[in-house]
Structures are given as C-alpha cells and as structure tokens.
Design a protein around this motif. Structure first.
Motif, short mmCIF file in Angstrom:
data_model
loop_
_atom_site.label_atom_id
_atom_site.label_comp_id
_atom_site.label_asym_id
_atom_site.label_seq_id
_atom_site.Cartn_x
_atom_site.Cartn_y
_atom_site.Cartn_z
N LYS A 270 -6.78 -11.18 -4.80
CA LYS A 270 -5.51 -10.92 -5.48
C LYS A 270 -4.70 -9.85 -4.75
O LYS A 270 -3.75 -9.30 -5.31
CB LYS A 270 -5.78 -10.50 -6.93
N ALA A 271 -5.14 -9.53 -3.55
CA ALA A 271 -4.44 -8.57 -2.69
C ALA A 271 -4.55 -7.12 -3.17
O ALA A 271 -3.75 -6.28 -2.79
CB ALA A 271 -2.98 -8.96 -2.48
N ALA A 272 -5.54 -6.85 -4.02
CA ALA A 272 -5.80 -5.47 -4.43
C ALA A 272 -6.79 -4.84 -3.44
O ALA A 272 -7.74 -5.50 -3.04
CB ALA A 272 -6.38 -5.44 -5.84
N PRO B 108 0.84 -1.20 0.00
CA PRO B 108 0.00 0.00 0.00
C PRO B 108 0.88 1.25 0.00
O PRO B 108 1.97 1.24 0.57
CB PRO B 108 -0.78 -0.11 1.31
N GLY B 109 0.39 2.28 -0.66
CA GLY B 109 1.17 3.52 -0.76
C GLY B 109 1.34 4.21 0.57
O GLY B 109 0.75 3.81 1.58
N LYS B 110 2.15 5.26 0.55
CA LYS B 110 2.47 5.98 1.78
C LYS B 110 1.25 6.56 2.48
O LYS B 110 1.23 6.70 3.70
CB LYS B 110 3.46 7.10 1.48
N ASP B 111 0.27 6.96 1.67
CA ASP B 111 -0.90 7.61 2.25
C ASP B 111 -1.99 6.61 2.63
O ASP B 111 -3.08 6.99 3.04
CB ASP B 111 -1.48 8.64 1.27
N ALA B 112 -1.69 5.33 2.47
CA ALA B 112 -2.71 4.31 2.75
C ALA B 112 -3.05 4.28 4.23
O ALA B 112 -2.23 4.65 5.08
CB ALA B 112 -2.19 2.94 2.31
N ALA B 113 -4.25 3.83 4.52
CA ALA B 113 -4.65 3.63 5.91
C ALA B 113 -3.79 2.48 6.47
O ALA B 113 -3.28 1.67 5.70
CB ALA B 113 -6.12 3.26 5.97
N PRO B 114 -3.61 2.42 7.79
CA PRO B 114 -2.73 1.39 8.35
C PRO B 114 -3.23 -0.05 8.17
O PRO B 114 -2.44 -0.98 8.16
CB PRO B 114 -2.64 1.75 9.84
N LEU B 115 -4.53 -0.20 8.01
CA LEU B 115 -5.10 -1.53 7.82
C LEU B 115 -5.98 -1.49 6.58
O LEU B 115 -6.91 -0.69 6.50
CB LEU B 115 -5.93 -1.94 9.05
N VAL B 116 -5.66 -2.33 5.61
CA VAL B 116 -6.35 -2.27 4.32
C VAL B 116 -7.03 -3.61 4.02
O VAL B 116 -6.39 -4.67 4.10
CB VAL B 116 -5.35 -1.94 3.18
N ALA B 117 -8.32 -3.54 3.69
CA ALA B 117 -9.04 -4.75 3.28
C ALA B 117 -8.76 -4.97 1.80
O ALA B 117 -8.90 -4.05 1.00
CB ALA B 117 -10.53 -4.57 3.52
N VAL B 118 -8.34 -6.18 1.43
CA VAL B 118 -7.99 -6.46 0.04
C VAL B 118 -8.79 -7.65 -0.49
O VAL B 118 -9.38 -8.41 0.28
CB VAL B 118 -6.47 -6.73 -0.11
N ASP B 119 -8.77 -7.79 -1.82
CA ASP B 119 -9.47 -8.92 -2.42
C ASP B 119 -8.52 -10.13 -2.52
O ASP B 119 -7.40 -10.08 -2.02
CB ASP B 119 -10.08 -8.53 -3.78
#
Ligand SMILES: [Zn+2]
Length: 225
Positions: A121-123, A108-119
């Motif tokens: 394929k990890a997108a 995840p990019g620098k501005d991403a939230a600390p916890l990211v829900a992904v599909d």
C-alpha cells in the motif's frame, strides 16, 4: 504529383531536418554527452521498462543508464510474462526492487531517507534495513505518470518484487526544460542513480552517473535558461 512522390518528398524533408546522432551517446551531435559518460561496474543492475509511446528521445535519459552501468537494460513494451522473460535469464523477483510512487502513496517526509522500502500500500516498512537488504537490481518505469501507471498495472509480476519509493533531497536537473507532467519528479537516470548510490552506499556515485544529464541540460537549455 502522385502520393508516392509526396511521401518520398516528405521523407526526404524529415531526413534533412533530423539532426545527425552521435554514434555513442545517441544524442544529436550538438548535444553529445560522451565526455560526461562514466562506467560503473557495481553490484546493482538496472532494468528500465519503457512505455512504447515514450518519445522523449532527445532529452531522454534512460539510455544513459545502459551506457554507464554495464549489464543494465532498457526494454520497450507494454507487458511481459515475468521478470525472467524481460531479462532473458532466471531471476528471483524478491531480489529486485521496483521504483513506483503510485498516485495514492504518501510522499515521504523531508527527513526521510532518499530510498524507502514500502509495502503493497506504499506505506514505509518498519525495518528499512531489511527492506533494502540484498537487492540485486532495480526496475524503473519510463514514461509519463499515466504511462508508468499502465506499465505497473499490465505487469502483475511487479507485485512480486520489492517496492521502493524515492525521496530525493534535491530537485531534478531538468528544471524548466522538462515538460509539465514530470516537473517535480526525477528523470529516469536520476532516479536510477539515486537508488543505485544508496544501495551501493557510494555517496559520489549519484553525481558521477548524473553528469551527462547536467551536460545535456547545459547544452540544450543554455540559451533559454
Ligand atoms: Zn556522444
């Protein structure tokens, strides 16, 4: 001297070298972290699947999760039939999120939230709010990258859980103490603490739950740092 005596002598030497462990935190007495342990009774449970060859007992942090978050569990093994079999109770996989980066996942990019829900394929999912809503427990895979990968592939039921990735804004407190393969990733405790603090919307929780790790690093690395 026969072999049995040799073994006995070797065992005696090993026992003499092994440092006494603190009965509560299970760390060598010189590295006791009890004073920094807290208790957090929250809504999110933590399950750690630990690879049997994960041997980092002295600097390991998985047990600190169990010690601080009641209801959490660290289990050692390679495969389990399903989530319920691990937890020894009925469990709905969709209410659990598994933290797994995977080799191909874009970080995840620098501005991403600390916890990211992904599909699968990890997108990152379009609707993050929905992706993180209603998660009652998180699953972490404890071991090196390749050990975590083995656990991931050996437990097909993990695909039924929601998939999460972390985008920590600060580096691990382990710093130079940690061995190479996990240098740029968080310790198991830090990963759990970050996920739980985001899901429970408690900004101060991360620092509270990771305090014993900082103390451990201070005690273990004070001289060499
Ligand atoms: Zn202790």
């Amino acid at each position: 001297m026969n072999e049995i005596e040799d073994d006995a002598e070797a065992a005696g030497a090993a026992a003499a070298e092994a440092p006494a462990l603190c009965p509560r935190c299970q760390k060598p007495v010189a590295l006791c972290v009890c004073e920094a342990l807290t208790e957090h009774r929250g809504k999110v449970q933590v399950l750690v699947l630990r690879h049997p060859q994960e041997k980092d007992r002295v600097l390991g942090t998985a047990k600190m999760i169990e010690q601080q978050v009641p209801g959490s569990k660290v289990v050692t093994g390679l495969s389990w039939r399903n989530l319920g079999a691990v937890l020894k109770k009925d469990a709905e996989p969709k209410e659990w999120g598994v933290l797994y980066q995977g080799a191909k996942a874009a970080r995840p990019g620098k501005d991403a939230a600390p916890l990211v829900a992904v599909d699968k394929k990890a997108a990152p999912l379009e609707d993050q709010q929905a992706g993180l809503k209603g998660i009652k427990g998180i699953i972490l895979l404890d071991g090196t990258w390749s050990q975590a990968k083995t656990l991931w592939w050996r437990n097909a039921w993990l695909l039924k859980c929601r998939r999460l990735v972390l985008a920590p804004s600060q580096p691990s407190a382990y710093g130079k103490l940690r061995r190479e393969p996990r240098r740029d990733s968080l310790s198991t405790l830090e990963a759990a603490a970050l996920a739980v603090s985001v899901l429970e919307r408690d900004d101060k929780l991360y620092d509270r739950l990771t305090a014993p790790l900082r103390l451990l690093v201070q005690k273990a690395g004070g001289k060499q740092a």
